[in-house]
Scaffold this motif. Structure first.
Motif, PDB file in Angstrom:
ATOM      1  N   LYS A 118      -7.344  41.149 -73.371  1.00  0.00           N
ATOM      2  CA  LYS A 118      -8.666  41.400 -73.899  1.00  0.00           C
ATOM      3  C   LYS A 118      -9.166  42.144 -75.414  1.00  0.00           C
ATOM      4  N   ASP A 119      -7.938  43.434 -74.797  1.00  0.00           N
ATOM      5  CA  ASP A 119      -8.228  44.069 -75.895  1.00  0.00           C
ATOM      6  C   ASP A 119      -7.981  43.641 -77.447  1.00  0.00           C
ATOM      7  N   ILE A 137     -11.130  43.555 -85.505  1.00  0.00           N
ATOM      8  CA  ILE A 137     -12.080  44.562 -85.877  1.00  0.00           C
ATOM      9  C   ILE A 137     -10.787  44.614 -87.332  1.00  0.00           C
ATOM     10  N   TYR A 138      -9.332  45.073 -86.943  1.00  0.00           N
ATOM     11  CA  TYR A 138      -8.542  44.906 -88.177  1.00  0.00           C
ATOM     12  C   TYR A 138      -8.927  43.748 -89.409  1.00  0.00           C
TER      13      TYR A 138
END
Length: 115
Positions: A81-82, A89-90
């Motif tokens: 999930k990270d 975010i990127y």
């Protein structure tokens, strides 16, 4: 060795049964089951082409639209999930959508392999 065959936009798998001494496969990426077989490569390819042609003829005779695989959209599931969060975010910090980021990543990976 390339374990796929292609015809009229359809992609098929190539498998071998040692027990039956036959090559076989099925069309990938669609819900309909289209299978084919042959005792050698030429028979396998011929039966694959015939199976696709029969499928398209059946669709036409019944007035239904043939299924097409790989239409350009898919759902992506991340095991980690990270990685989903990091990719989002990127993308945000580089002023692009998550879709465009994933497409770029796939294009980059595919550019490193031989087809």
């Amino acid at each position: 060795m390339n374990n796929i065959i292609e015809y009229k936009g359809y992609v098929g798998s190539i498998e071998f049964s040692e027990k039956d001494c036959v090559f076989y496969g099925k069309v990938q990426g669609i819900r309909s089951l289209i299978s084919y077989e042959g005792t050698n490569a030429q028979e396998l390819i011929s039966d694959f082409h015939k199976a696709i042609d029969d499928y398209l003829a059946l669709c036409e005779s019944e007035g239904i639209k043939p299924e097409k695989a790989y239409k350009g959209s898919l759902n992506v599931r991340f095991k980690n999930k990270d990685n989903h969060r990091r990719a989002a975010i990127y993308a945000i910090t580089h002023n692009q959508s998550l879709n465009s980021f994933i497409e770029e990543a796939v294009e980059l990976k595919l550019s490193t392999i031989q087809t």
